[in-house]
Scaffold this motif. Structure first.
Motif, mmCIF file in Angstrom:
data_model
loop_
_atom_site.group_PDB
_atom_site.id
_atom_site.type_symbol
_atom_site.label_atom_id
_atom_site.label_comp_id
_atom_site.label_asym_id
_atom_site.label_seq_id
_atom_site.Cartn_x
_atom_site.Cartn_y
_atom_site.Cartn_z
ATOM 1 N N GLY A 20 0.789 -1.225 0.000
ATOM 2 C CA GLY A 20 0.000 0.000 0.000
ATOM 3 C C GLY A 20 0.818 1.270 0.000
ATOM 4 N N GLY A 21 2.126 1.148 0.091
ATOM 5 C CA GLY A 21 2.983 2.325 0.135
ATOM 6 C C GLY A 21 3.577 2.708 -1.199
ATOM 7 N N GLY A 22 3.170 2.063 -2.263
ATOM 8 C CA GLY A 22 3.673 2.409 -3.583
ATOM 9 C C GLY A 22 4.974 1.733 -3.957
ATOM 10 N N THR A 23 5.428 0.791 -3.147
ATOM 11 C CA THR A 23 6.664 0.084 -3.482
ATOM 12 C C THR A 23 6.382 -1.411 -3.601
ATOM 13 O OG1 THR A 23 7.253 -0.200 -1.159
ATOM 14 C CG2 THR A 23 8.093 1.761 -2.256
ATOM 15 N N ASN A 24 7.168 -2.068 -4.403
ATOM 16 C CA ASN A 24 7.088 -3.523 -4.555
ATOM 17 C C ASN A 24 5.681 -4.018 -4.871
ATOM 18 O OD1 ASN A 24 9.833 -3.758 -3.916
ATOM 19 N ND2 ASN A 24 9.354 -3.679 -1.749
ATOM 20 N N CYS A 25 4.979 -3.330 -5.772
ATOM 21 C CA CYS A 25 3.616 -3.712 -6.115
ATOM 22 C C CYS A 25 3.580 -4.423 -7.466
ATOM 23 C CB CYS A 25 2.713 -2.492 -6.176
ATOM 24 S SG CYS A 25 2.572 -1.639 -4.611
ATOM 25 N N LEU A 26 2.887 -5.506 -7.472
ATOM 26 C CA LEU A 26 2.704 -6.305 -8.670
ATOM 27 C C LEU A 26 1.247 -6.197 -9.069
ATOM 28 C CD1 LEU A 26 4.094 -8.663 -10.369
ATOM 29 C CD2 LEU A 26 2.824 -10.155 -8.835
ATOM 30 N N GLU A 27 0.989 -6.074 -10.368
ATOM 31 C CA GLU A 27 -0.378 -6.066 -10.867
ATOM 32 C C GLU A 27 -0.546 -7.189 -11.870
ATOM 33 O OE1 GLU A 27 -1.823 -1.468 -10.670
ATOM 34 O OE2 GLU A 27 -0.724 -2.059 -12.459
ATOM 35 N N VAL A 28 -1.717 -7.792 -11.862
ATOM 36 C CA VAL A 28 -2.050 -8.830 -12.832
ATOM 37 C C VAL A 28 -3.354 -8.440 -13.514
ATOM 38 C CG1 VAL A 28 -0.875 -10.676 -11.572
ATOM 39 C CG2 VAL A 28 -3.279 -10.263 -11.151
ATOM 40 N N ALA A 29 -3.538 -8.946 -14.715
ATOM 41 C CA ALA A 29 -4.785 -8.727 -15.460
ATOM 42 C C ALA A 29 -5.472 -10.074 -15.600
ATOM 43 C CB ALA A 29 -4.497 -8.111 -16.823
ATOM 44 N N ASP A 30 -6.646 -10.182 -15.001
ATOM 45 C CA ASP A 30 -7.412 -11.425 -15.068
ATOM 46 C C ASP A 30 -8.228 -11.481 -16.359
ATOM 47 O OD1 ASP A 30 -6.586 -12.225 -12.466
ATOM 48 O OD2 ASP A 30 -8.094 -10.905 -11.593
ATOM 49 N N GLY A 31 -8.727 -12.678 -16.654
ATOM 50 C CA GLY A 31 -9.659 -12.835 -17.760
ATOM 51 C C GLY A 31 -9.040 -13.097 -19.112
ATOM 52 N N HIS A 32 -7.801 -13.565 -19.135
ATOM 53 C CA HIS A 32 -7.130 -13.877 -20.398
ATOM 54 C C HIS A 32 -6.839 -15.377 -20.403
ATOM 55 C CE1 HIS A 32 -6.654 -9.629 -21.358
ATOM 56 N NE2 HIS A 32 -6.415 -9.471 -20.060
ATOM 57 N N ALA A 33 -7.586 -16.107 -21.209
ATOM 58 C CA ALA A 33 -7.510 -17.568 -21.222
ATOM 59 C C ALA A 33 -6.089 -18.078 -21.456
ATOM 60 C CB ALA A 33 -8.441 -18.119 -22.298
ATOM 61 N N GLY A 34 -5.617 -18.871 -20.508
ATOM 62 C CA GLY A 34 -4.334 -19.546 -20.645
ATOM 63 C C GLY A 34 -3.100 -18.723 -20.345
ATOM 64 N N ILE A 35 -3.266 -17.431 -20.073
ATOM 65 C CA ILE A 35 -2.109 -16.565 -19.792
ATOM 66 C C ILE A 35 -2.390 -15.677 -18.589
ATOM 67 C CG2 ILE A 35 -1.297 -16.524 -22.189
ATOM 68 C CD1 ILE A 35 -2.460 -13.617 -22.305
ATOM 69 N N VAL A 36 -1.314 -15.176 -17.990
ATOM 70 C CA VAL A 36 -1.424 -14.226 -16.877
ATOM 71 C C VAL A 36 -0.470 -13.066 -17.165
ATOM 72 C CG1 VAL A 36 -1.187 -13.876 -14.388
ATOM 73 C CG2 VAL A 36 -1.948 -16.091 -15.267
ATOM 74 N N PRO A 37 -1.011 -11.917 -17.597
ATOM 75 C CA PRO A 37 -0.177 -10.732 -17.797
ATOM 76 C C PRO A 37 0.181 -10.122 -16.439
ATOM 77 C CG PRO A 37 -2.184 -10.639 -19.131
ATOM 78 C CD PRO A 37 -2.358 -11.731 -18.130
ATOM 79 N N VAL A 38 1.435 -9.691 -16.293
ATOM 80 C CA VAL A 38 1.947 -9.154 -15.031
ATOM 81 C C VAL A 38 2.753 -7.896 -15.333
ATOM 82 C CG1 VAL A 38 3.412 -9.640 -13.022
ATOM 83 C CG2 VAL A 38 2.124 -11.490 -14.089
ATOM 84 N N ARG A 39 2.600 -6.878 -14.480
ATOM 85 C CA ARG A 39 3.390 -5.652 -14.650
ATOM 86 C C ARG A 39 3.714 -5.047 -13.287
ATOM 87 N NH1 ARG A 39 -0.954 -1.131 -16.865
ATOM 88 N NH2 ARG A 39 -2.062 -0.869 -14.872
ATOM 89 N N ASP A 40 4.647 -4.111 -13.296
ATOM 90 C CA ASP A 40 5.044 -3.349 -12.110
ATOM 91 C C ASP A 40 4.103 -2.158 -11.996
ATOM 92 O OD1 ASP A 40 6.256 -1.688 -10.228
ATOM 93 O OD2 ASP A 40 8.261 -1.898 -11.069
ATOM 94 N N SER A 41 3.399 -2.027 -10.879
ATOM 95 C CA SER A 41 2.419 -0.945 -10.728
ATOM 96 C C SER A 41 3.062 0.441 -10.765
ATOM 97 C CB SER A 41 1.631 -1.108 -9.431
ATOM 98 O OG SER A 41 2.478 -0.956 -8.316
ATOM 99 N N LYS A 42 4.337 0.519 -10.461
ATOM 100 C CA LYS A 42 5.020 1.817 -10.486
ATOM 101 C C LYS A 42 5.315 2.251 -11.917
ATOM 102 C CE LYS A 42 8.400 0.447 -7.814
ATOM 103 N NZ LYS A 42 7.992 -0.939 -7.760
ATOM 104 N N ARG A 43 5.238 1.311 -12.863
ATOM 105 C CA ARG A 43 5.534 1.596 -14.265
ATOM 106 C C ARG A 43 4.416 1.040 -15.154
ATOM 107 N NH1 ARG A 43 10.987 -0.292 -16.152
ATOM 108 N NH2 ARG A 43 10.487 1.168 -17.780
ATOM 109 N N PRO A 44 3.200 1.584 -15.053
ATOM 110 C CA PRO A 44 2.082 1.031 -15.815
ATOM 111 C C PRO A 44 2.278 1.087 -17.336
ATOM 112 C CG PRO A 44 1.451 3.094 -14.783
ATOM 113 C CD PRO A 44 2.797 2.727 -14.233
ATOM 114 N N ASP A 45 3.128 1.975 -17.808
ATOM 115 C CA ASP A 45 3.413 2.040 -19.243
ATOM 116 C C ASP A 45 4.675 1.263 -19.596
ATOM 117 O OD1 ASP A 45 1.182 3.633 -19.748
ATOM 118 O OD2 ASP A 45 2.282 5.465 -19.260
#
Length: 66
Positions: A20-45
């Motif tokens: 919750g402090g803006g560090t070490n945050c991982l984001e995932v996007a659900d709803g993609h059959a067979g794959i799991v997209p993952v990104r760093d929340s500090k760098r959404p682009d």
């Protein structure tokens, strides 16, 4: 041919383990059959890693067991 998924409209969610402090945050996007997209929340682009669903599940199991 292996095409990159279109993630422009992906709905990203933060890990429930985010501090919750803006560090070490991982984001995932659900709803993609067979794959799991993952990104760093500090760098959404920034880069997106795409894992197969089975290897991702194995990874999560390993994290839970540690």
């Amino acid at each position: 041919m292996n095409r990159a998924p279109d993630l422009t409209a992906a709905a990203w969610r933060k890990s429930s383990y985010s501090d919750g402090g803006g560090t070490n945050c991982l984001e995932v996007a659900d709803g993609h059959a067979g794959i799991v997209p993952v990104r760093d929340s500090k760098r959404p682009d920034g880069p997106i890693l795409v894992f197969g669903a089975s290897p991702w599940a194995s990874f999560l199991e390993g994290v839970r067991d540690s």
